[in-house]
Motif scaffolding. Structure first.
Motif, PDB file in Angstrom:
ATOM      1  N   UNK A   1      10.057  -4.724  -7.976  1.00 37.24           N
ATOM      2  CA  UNK A   1       8.849  -3.900  -7.887  1.00 37.24           C
ATOM      3  C   UNK A   1       8.683  -3.397  -6.460  1.00 37.24           C
ATOM      4  N   UNK A   2       7.804  -2.413  -6.283  1.00 31.43           N
ATOM      5  CA  UNK A   2       7.507  -1.882  -4.958  1.00 31.43           C
ATOM      6  C   UNK A   2       6.530  -2.835  -4.268  1.00 31.43           C
ATOM      7  N   UNK A   3       6.831  -3.153  -3.018  1.00 31.27           N
ATOM      8  CA  UNK A   3       5.967  -4.041  -2.242  1.00 31.27           C
ATOM      9  C   UNK A   3       5.542  -3.332  -0.968  1.00 31.27           C
ATOM     10  N   UNK A   4       4.266  -3.357  -0.690  1.00 28.75           N
ATOM     11  CA  UNK A   4       3.762  -2.766   0.549  1.00 28.75           C
ATOM     12  C   UNK A   4       2.968  -3.815   1.312  1.00 28.75           C
ATOM     13  N   UNK A   5       3.192  -3.838   2.644  1.00 30.16           N
ATOM     14  CA  UNK A   5       2.562  -4.862   3.474  1.00 30.16           C
ATOM     15  C   UNK A   5       1.931  -4.231   4.707  1.00 30.16           C
ATOM     16  N   UNK A   6       0.799  -4.793   5.093  1.00 31.07           N
ATOM     17  CA  UNK A   6       0.207  -4.499   6.387  1.00 31.07           C
ATOM     18  C   UNK A   6      -0.075  -5.864   7.008  1.00 31.07           C
ATOM     19  N   UNK A   7       0.884  -6.350   7.823  1.00 28.40           N
ATOM     20  CA  UNK A   7       0.886  -7.750   8.266  1.00 28.40           C
ATOM     21  C   UNK A   7       0.924  -8.626   7.017  1.00 28.40           C
ATOM     22  N   UNK A   8      -0.105  -9.444   6.780  1.00 30.44           N
ATOM     23  CA  UNK A   8      -0.079 -10.311   5.597  1.00 30.44           C
ATOM     24  C   UNK A   8      -0.811  -9.718   4.399  1.00 30.44           C
ATOM     25  N   UNK A   9      -1.412  -8.545   4.532  1.00 30.30           N
ATOM     26  CA  UNK A   9      -2.053  -7.880   3.387  1.00 30.30           C
ATOM     27  C   UNK A   9      -0.952  -7.245   2.534  1.00 30.30           C
ATOM     28  N   UNK A  10      -0.729  -7.823   1.371  1.00 28.61           N
ATOM     29  CA  UNK A  10       0.425  -7.451   0.553  1.00 28.61           C
ATOM     30  C   UNK A  10       0.017  -7.051  -0.860  1.00 28.61           C
ATOM     31  N   UNK A  11       0.637  -5.979  -1.364  1.00 26.35           N
ATOM     32  CA  UNK A  11       0.476  -5.598  -2.766  1.00 26.35           C
ATOM     33  C   UNK A  11       1.854  -5.377  -3.373  1.00 26.35           C
ATOM     34  N   UNK A  12       1.993  -5.746  -4.637  1.00 28.92           N
ATOM     35  CA  UNK A  12       3.209  -5.493  -5.407  1.00 28.92           C
ATOM     36  C   UNK A  12       2.806  -4.670  -6.633  1.00 28.92           C
ATOM     37  N   UNK A  13       3.570  -3.639  -6.953  1.00 28.34           N
ATOM     38  CA  UNK A  13       3.174  -2.812  -8.093  1.00 28.34           C
ATOM     39  C   UNK A  13       4.393  -2.211  -8.777  1.00 28.34           C
ATOM     40  N   UNK A  14       4.195  -1.870 -10.055  1.00 26.92           N
ATOM     41  CA  UNK A  14       5.283  -1.334 -10.871  1.00 26.92           C
ATOM     42  C   UNK A  14       4.711  -0.439 -11.958  1.00 26.92           C
ATOM     43  N   UNK A  15       5.438   0.627 -12.270  1.00 26.60           N
ATOM     44  CA  UNK A  15       5.070   1.486 -13.397  1.00 26.60           C
ATOM     45  C   UNK A  15       5.344   0.738 -14.695  1.00 26.60           C
ATOM     46  N   UNK A  16       4.362   0.734 -15.593  1.00 19.83           N
ATOM     47  CA  UNK A  16       4.469  -0.024 -16.833  1.00 19.83           C
ATOM     48  C   UNK A  16       4.556   0.936 -18.016  1.00 19.83           C
ATOM     49  N   UNK A  17       5.750   1.002 -18.624  1.00 23.00           N
ATOM     50  CA  UNK A  17       5.943   1.815 -19.819  1.00 23.00           C
ATOM     51  C   UNK A  17       6.069   0.970 -21.072  1.00 23.00           C
ATOM     52  N   UNK A  18       6.478  -0.295 -20.888  1.00 24.69           N
ATOM     53  CA  UNK A  18       6.662  -1.190 -22.027  1.00 24.69           C
ATOM     54  C   UNK A  18       6.460  -2.623 -21.581  1.00 24.69           C
TER      55      UNK A  18
END
Length: 498
Positions: free
Chosen positions: A234-251
């Motif tokens: 999945x795509x992960x974005x960080x700003x120091x320890x502020x982290x999000x993981x996300x993915x397009x959900x088709x199924x």
């Protein structure tokens, strides 16, 4: 990485740049003294710094800290709800600055740090991270896709950095043995005491973590978590320890893949002695589907709670990417701050009251506004209402028959709407001139520096940053768009109506 060379001229420049109003560290040497005596002190500090780096030994005084607890949120009775900020001596901070400057130059030249890490890096900011993130989300919405976002929460991230594992990572990245030895000394045998309302705790040793409030600490933390995005699909974005993981959900298979990524992160945290707090992690499903795909994501066998809105880097992201909740939050907070100023700053001096508004209120209304600029008139009006109240306060005129528009003209205040447009254009100028870390490969200019804004039936997409700002940009005179510097572009933009 080459060994660091310290020069008297460089140290002298750092001393001259000190703010005399900063607090002294545990050694009680005021930055004013260091600045006033820079010519005499620079050669001495240069000798100390060079000797320290060459021997890999950090002076004991440089490793002492006074910790100031800064309240974050929650119950004030819980020590865990405070962020520990370390106050170290000024001479140590200058040496750390030299080390960080060389480290970051080495990392940037060799493209070592993850492109998804936007914290504590030149050309990177909350605004650049939010723009890259929201651009992808809006493009997913444009094609009818659902995006599942996991808002991660590290538990005491800076404090859990293991020193030996950090040194191992630094050496693997190519940091010289000499500097690795110095960093090991910098982190070892540190001590600190807590200061609360003029009272000090007893001094205790620091066994792990990087000191928050130091110059070097954030840089070392970036190194420590740098490999996290490489472990997941999945795509992960960080700003120091502020982290999000996300993915397009088709199924359902996409959701299962995201769940496997969470399991990989569990392995990573065990390997590197870090810890996620599943109770504070959230799932945000961004979609406009009437029947979104719901999957029970788990971390440490605890099902993560779902939410319709979540705050990331200070901006409230809603499941439908409508900015009304964010604007409602900031206008409420800004109004509360303005009321506080009205109660406590009782003066007839317009300059003082204007300064109070510009310092404490308006930044709340404009933080990352290029990302959430509203296209609905009602939301724009809500923002302007706060500034109009501020104008009445500054002018000391609360008569309902008085014209607030005239007050704004007298004060020479642009509308917040106009300021947001200018801010967006300045940000766009930085993007196309590669002054900030925002993907611009899709922006193909024509000979007259115009760009093609993609169109879609959704107002939300068409009024997101790129489609909206490209239209503004194309309306600018060529003399403004072709400005050779940011300063000149900003100056020319002031006289242009957009």
């Amino acid at each position: 990485m080459d060994d660091i060379m310290v020069t008297t001229e460089g140290v002298d420049k750092l001393l001259l740049g000190l703010s005399p109003n900063k607090a002294a560290g545990p050694d009680e040497i005021s930055p004013r003294v260091l600045k006033e005596l820079h010519h005499e002190i620079a050669p001495v500090l240069t000798h100390i710094y060079s000797l320290s780096l060459n021997t890999g030994i950090v002076p004991e005084d440089f490793k002492k800290a006074i910790v100031a607890p800064v309240f974050k949120k929650g119950s004030k009775a819980k020590p865990s709800n405070y962020r520990p900020i370390s106050l170290t001596c000024i001479a140590s901070k200058l040496l750390e600055h030299i080390v960080v400057s060389n480290l970051m130059s080495f990392f940037d030249e060799n493209k070592i740090l993850s492109q998804y890490q936007h914290g504590f890096r030149s050309g990177h900011s909350c605004e650049t991270q939010l723009l890259n993130f929201t651009k992808e989300i809006f493009e997913n919405l444009k094609t009818g896709q659902q995006t599942d976002v996991v808002v991660m929460d590290f538990s005491k991230a800076f404090d859990k950095v293991d020193h030996m594992r950090l040194i191992y990572k630094l050496q693997n990245l190519g940091v010289s043995p000499q500097l690795a030895s110095w960093i090991k000394s910098f982190l070892s045998n540190r001590s600190q005491k807590v200061a609360v309302e003029g009272h000090f705790s007893s001094e205790l040793p620091v066994l792990s973590g990087v000191p928050q409030g130091s110059v070097l600490g954030p840089c070392l933390f970036l190194v420590y978590i740098n490999d996290l995005p490489d472990l997941v699909k999945c795509k992960t974005r960080m700003f120091a320890d502020d982290t999000i993981c996300y993915m397009s959900i088709d199924s359902i298979n996409d959701s299962i893949s995201l769940q496997k990524d969470l399991q990989e992160l569990e392995k990573w945290e065990k390997t590197w002695s870090m810890e996620f707090n599943p109770d504070k992690c959230e799932i945000l499903r961004i979609t406009r589907k009437k029947a979104p795909l719901i999957y029970p994501y788990k971390l440490h066998n605890i099902e993560l709670k779902s939410t319709s809105q979540s705050k990331y880097l200070g901006v409230t992201i809603s499941s439908d990417m409508n900015w009304s909740k964010h604007i409602n939050n900031i206008t409420t907070k800004a109004t509360s701050t303005l009321r506080f100023i009205q109660r406590n700053v009782k003066t007839s001096n317009k300059q003082v009251k204007t300064a109070a508004y510009n310092t404490y209120v308006r930044p709340q209304l404009e933080y990352c506004s290029s990302i959430w600029h509203p296209w609905q008139k009602s939301l724009s009006h809500s923002l302007e209402k706060v500034q109009r109240s501020a104008a009445r306060y500054v002018m000391a005129d609360y008569d309902y028959t008085s014209s607030v528009t005239k007050m704004l003209q007298i004060l020479d205040w642009q509308t917040l709407h106009q300021r947001r447009l200018h801010s967006s254009l300045i940000f766009f100028y930085k993007i196309i001139n590669q002054k900030v870390a925002v993907d611009s490969y899709h922006l193909i200019p024509t000979r007259n520096l115009n760009y093609n804004p993609s169109q879609f039936h959704s107002n939300y997409y068409n009024n997101s940053f790129f489609p909206r700002t490209i239209k503004l940009w194309n309306s600018l005179p060529l003399s403004v768009k072709s400005s050779p510097s940011l300063e000149l572009f900003t100056a020319r933009l002031v006289v242009v109506t957009v």
